[in-house]
Design a protein around this motif. Structure first.
Motif: not given
Length: 145
Positions: A71-72, A40-47, A1-5, A64-67
């Motif tokens: 997701p599981y 949206h810019k600072y969100s830790g959940l949606a990025n 799922m995209s970060s915008d969604l 930091t979260r590895k991109p």
């Protein structure tokens, strides 16, 4: 799922939202949100890439979260480094700035540096207040006595 969604789904109903006044700013308590602003810019959940700077037992931890992580996978998807409290402010700020210099969310560099500086200043022991000087008649009496 995209970060915008993800942001469209999270922005209205979210357990981390802190609403104060109806016309004031909306804050957020989510992990990974450096300024605690609900955006949206600072969100830790949606990025997909987030930076979390926090104080844990006197140490500043940078998570930091590895991109490209699954997701599981929750724990393996995070990279954590810690900064000792006595390492100095310039070293700590350099470690934080190195993440953005390597291209990991360079837009969050200023916010991460500000959060780190605030945590470092909160860890310092406060100085004792200087003794109050006597003024006026009390100073003259104390001088003659």
């Amino acid at each position: 799922m995209s970060s915008d969604l993800q942001w469209l789904l999270l922005r209205k109903s979210n357990s981390y939202i802190v609403k104060g006044l109806p016309e004031g700013p909306i804050f957020s308590k989510e992990p990974g949100n450096l300024l605690n602003l609900h955006s949206h810019k600072y969100s830790g959940l949606a990025n997909a890439k987030t930076i979390d700077v926090s104080d844990v037992n006197g140490k500043i931890t940078v998570t930091t979260r590895k991109p490209k992580a699954s997701p599981y996978a929750v724990a393996p998807a995070r990279s954590t480094s810690s900064i000792r409290s006595r390492s100095g402010s310039r070293r700590a700020l350099g470690i934080i700035a190195s993440h953005s210099k390597r291209g990991y969310r360079p837009d969050l560099r200023k916010a991460a540096l500000a959060r780190t500086a605030a945590l470092l200043s909160a860890q310092k022991e406060p100085k004792e207040a200087p003794a109050r000087k006597l003024r006026g008649k009390k100073a003259i009496k104390g001088f003659k006595a």
